[in-house]
Scaffold this active site. Structure first.
Site, PDB file in Angstrom:
ATOM      1  N   SER A 251       0.811  -1.191  -0.053  1.00 33.91           N
ATOM      2  CA  SER A 251       0.180  -0.211   0.065  1.00 33.91           C
ATOM      3  C   SER A 251       1.004   1.194  -0.014  1.00 33.91           C
ATOM      4  O   SER A 251       2.212   1.107   0.464  1.00 33.91           O
ATOM      5  CB  SER A 251      -0.661   0.083   1.202  1.00 33.91           C
ATOM      6  OG  SER A 251      -1.503   1.231   1.364  1.00 33.91           O
TER       7      SER A 251
ATOM      8  N   TYR B 271      -1.816  -0.747  10.229  1.00 31.90           N
ATOM      9  CA  TYR B 271      -1.906  -0.995   8.871  1.00 31.90           C
ATOM     10  C   TYR B 271      -0.741  -0.407   8.079  1.00 31.90           C
ATOM     11  O   TYR B 271      -0.139  -0.974   7.477  1.00 31.90           O
ATOM     12  CB  TYR B 271      -3.101  -0.548   8.322  1.00 31.90           C
ATOM     13  CG  TYR B 271      -3.268  -0.662   6.887  1.00 31.90           C
ATOM     14  CD1 TYR B 271      -3.789  -1.721   6.488  1.00 31.90           C
ATOM     15  CD2 TYR B 271      -3.131   0.102   5.585  1.00 31.90           C
ATOM     16  CE1 TYR B 271      -4.054  -1.926   4.995  1.00 31.90           C
ATOM     17  CE2 TYR B 271      -3.167   0.056   4.531  1.00 31.90           C
ATOM     18  CZ  TYR B 271      -3.761  -1.127   4.160  1.00 31.90           C
ATOM     19  OH  TYR B 271      -3.879  -1.403   2.753  1.00 31.90           O
TER      20      TYR B 271
END
Length: 255
Positions: free
Chosen positions: A146, A159
């Site tokens: 990501s 995350y």
């Protein structure tokens, strides 16, 4: 535009295939000619995806796999290879998040994110690589990280940490497994619309965030197709340890 079928005869395993990016990845690889093992914790939605792939004469096998459980990973990879032969391409895609301020995140949420996104990604890669090494034909491992690997996403500490781990893991595995002709690369997607977050992008906070983005837009899963096919196919034969941003300029942008 017709998808090239240069993956004919290849076996691709896609984790987290029951929705979102994983669903699109499986469709794209199948349209390119690959036999696809589609893995997730529940096979109910996978049956629908398999039927969609079979509707254009593709081959797909649903595989039950919980990436937080090492025995489930090993059993899932073994089941996939029993049905479709050795895995040639892994799309290491399973991921979760837990929105929370850093001073408030629970140990349970932190562990879930890290166990799924980082630990799970490693042991899926390990299990597939063991098979690739045993068969001696090399292969492609594509880790889905990501933009959070390189920049802060607010109230998403676990995350961000997990995706930074996946990015560094990609480089480390590329260095170690290159001698086995295994290319390990990754994709850092930016903001992509999926079924899980679609409502957010239609909300006022979502619209305000979009106005701050470089292109004033968010992507669709299909925007990742080109990079996926590059990394899955022969075009990446001299690439390993690379992370490719597909984020409409978000990594390069400050706000």
């Amino acid at each position: 535009m017709t998808t090239p079928t240069f993956l004919d005869g290849k076996h691709a395993l896609v984790t987290g295939a029951s929705s979102g990016l994983g669903w699109q990845f499986a469709l794209t690889l199948a349209r390119a000619g690959a036999k696809v093992s589609i893995a997730a914790r529940s096979t109910d939605k996978l049956e629908k995806l398999a039927a969609e792939i079979e509707s254009f004469d593709g081959r797909a096998v649903p595989v039950k796999m919980d990436v937080t459980d090492l025995s489930s990973i090993r059993d899932g990879v073994a089941a996939a290879e029993t049905e479709l032969g050795p895995v040639n391409i892994l799309v290491n895609n399973s991921g979760v998040s837990a929105l929370s301020r850093s001073e408030s995140i629970s140990e349970e949420d932190f562990d879930l994110v890290m166990d799924t996104n980082a630990k799970g990604a490693f042991f899926v890669a390990q299990s597939v690589a063991q098979s690739m090494i045993r068969h001696g034909n090399g292969g492609k491992i594509i880790n889905i990280a990501s933009v959070a690997a390189n920049r802060v996403l607010k109230q998403n500490i676990a995350y961000c940490m997990s995706k930074a781990a996946v990015q560094h893991m990609t480089a480390a595995l590329a260095d170690e497994w290159g001698k086995y002709k295994i290319q390990v690369n990754g994709i850092n997607p930016g903001y992509i619309v999926t079924g899980i977050n679609r409502d957010y992008w239609d909300s006022e906070p979502g619209k305000k965030l979009i106005e701050k983005l470089p292109g004033r837009r968010v992507g669709e899963p299909a925007h990742l197709d080109g990079v996926l096919l590059l990394l899955a196919g022969p075009g990446s034969d001299f690439m390993t340890g690379s992370m490719i941003e597909v984020d409409d300029g978000l990594t390069a942008h400050g706000f």
